[in-house]
Design a protein around this motif. Structure first.
Motif, PDB file in Angstrom:
ATOM      1  N   ASN A 124       0.729  -1.200   0.099  1.00 29.97           N
ATOM      2  CA  ASN A 124       0.040  -0.144   0.051  1.00 29.97           C
ATOM      3  C   ASN A 124       0.926   1.128  -0.077  1.00 29.97           C
ATOM      4  O   ASN A 124       0.232   2.300   0.048  1.00 29.97           O
ATOM      5  CB  ASN A 124      -0.826  -0.142   1.229  1.00 29.97           C
ATOM      6  N   ASN A 125       2.160   0.961   0.064  1.00 29.52           N
ATOM      7  CA  ASN A 125       2.871   2.494   0.013  1.00 29.52           C
ATOM      8  C   ASN A 125       2.609   3.220  -1.159  1.00 29.52           C
ATOM      9  O   ASN A 125       2.625   2.782  -2.394  1.00 29.52           O
ATOM     10  CB  ASN A 125       4.376   1.949  -0.001  1.00 29.52           C
ATOM     11  N   LEU A 126       2.451   4.440  -1.256  1.00 27.40           N
ATOM     12  CA  LEU A 126       2.183   5.288  -2.366  1.00 27.40           C
ATOM     13  C   LEU A 126       3.714   5.559  -3.030  1.00 27.40           C
ATOM     14  O   LEU A 126       4.434   6.135  -2.698  1.00 27.40           O
ATOM     15  CB  LEU A 126       1.634   6.550  -2.002  1.00 27.40           C
ATOM     16  N   ILE A 155      -5.394   9.487  -4.940  1.00 29.53           N
ATOM     17  CA  ILE A 155      -5.673   8.812  -3.620  1.00 29.53           C
ATOM     18  C   ILE A 155      -6.984   8.917  -3.283  1.00 29.53           C
ATOM     19  O   ILE A 155      -7.588  10.018  -3.275  1.00 29.53           O
ATOM     20  CB  ILE A 155      -4.674   9.520  -2.473  1.00 29.53           C
ATOM     21  N   HIS A 175      -0.998   7.198   4.029  1.00 26.48           N
ATOM     22  CA  HIS A 175       0.125   7.141   2.916  1.00 26.48           C
ATOM     23  C   HIS A 175       1.171   8.280   3.664  1.00 26.48           C
ATOM     24  O   HIS A 175       0.665   9.334   4.103  1.00 26.48           O
ATOM     25  CB  HIS A 175      -0.159   7.880   1.597  1.00 26.48           C
ATOM     26  N   SER A 191       8.885   9.003  -2.392  1.00 28.79           N
ATOM     27  CA  SER A 191       7.894   8.110  -2.239  1.00 28.79           C
ATOM     28  C   SER A 191       8.002   6.794  -2.266  1.00 28.79           C
ATOM     29  O   SER A 191       9.209   6.325  -2.307  1.00 28.79           O
ATOM     30  CB  SER A 191       6.593   8.404  -3.407  1.00 28.79           C
TER      31      SER A 191
END
Length: 224
Positions: free
Chosen positions: A44-46, A99, A104, A215
């Protein structure tokens, strides 16, 4: 947040103890002079880059579209590809990911800039506005050696923050907050509360110097 064991670590000075997932037994590893994040290609890391289609003509992207530099003269607007997504009057650029849920975290390295804004904005925000001046954007800004939080053109002073070098941004879509993070502690310095209703993009305004985005980082431990 599940992360693959093969995820690559990204470490910086800070001082911390982490748990090593390698091997058959978990064990604590003391890292007195470093803090580690985990950069994963999945989960789920942006992950985002800067979207050239949105960049004002005074902004140049570099380092594979993860950095932006302000050019005082900029490009002749007539030589920039006409795109309805491009900011026309303000030196703003969006990230290329939308998003709509989740929590995040990303960071921004500041280089020689004395005036900038970092935060989020609705993907469909008017390209005639500047981030922070309407109800569709929420940002933390730095100008005249002072920090502030800004939305709907209302400024709230942010104290206990020095001259920027690298800052973190924490977004929790469902909880409705955007946090400015001191990456050295780490801790949340200031929070903007909002009710997010549409897809958001990472948003950046820049009027001198450079910003470099980072990111794909996992949120540091201990942030609420």
């Amino acid at each position: 947040m599940a992360l693959p064991v093969t995820a690559a670590r990204v470490c910086r000075l800070a001082g911390r103890t982490v748990t090593s997932p390698s091997g058959r037994h978990r064990r604590a590893v003391s890292l007195p002079t470093r803090r580690c994040y985990i950069s994963a290609s999945t989960g789920n890391n942006l992950h985002f880059k800067l979207d050239e289609r949105t960049a004002h003509s005074s902004l140049d992207l570099f380092k594979k579209d993860t950095g932006v530099i302000y050019r005082m003269l900029g490009l002749d607007p007539s030589h920039v590809l006409d795109n309805p997504e491009r900011f026309r009057d303000w030196a703003v650029v969006f990230g290329d990911e939308k998003i709509s849920s989740g929590r995040h975290y990303w960071e921004v390295t500041v280089k020689k800039s004395q005036e900038f804004r970092v935060g989020v904005a609705e993907a469909l925000m008017s390209r005639d506005d500047c981030v922070g001046t309407n109800s569709s954007s929420w940002v933390f800004g730095y100008a005249q050696r002072k920090w502030f939080a800004m939305t709907s053109n209302k400024l709230v002073p942010v104290t206990l923050v020095g001259k920027p070098d690298r800052v973190g941004v924490l977004l929790d879509y469902e909880a409705g907050f955007l946090g400015l993070v001191d990456v050295e502690k780490p801790r949340i310095i200031h929070t903007i509360r909002a009710e997010f209703k549409g897809p958001l993009c990472p948003a950046f305004g820049l009027w001198d110097g450079e910003l470099l985005t980072h990111s794909g980082l996992e949120e540091p431990e201990g942030l609420k």
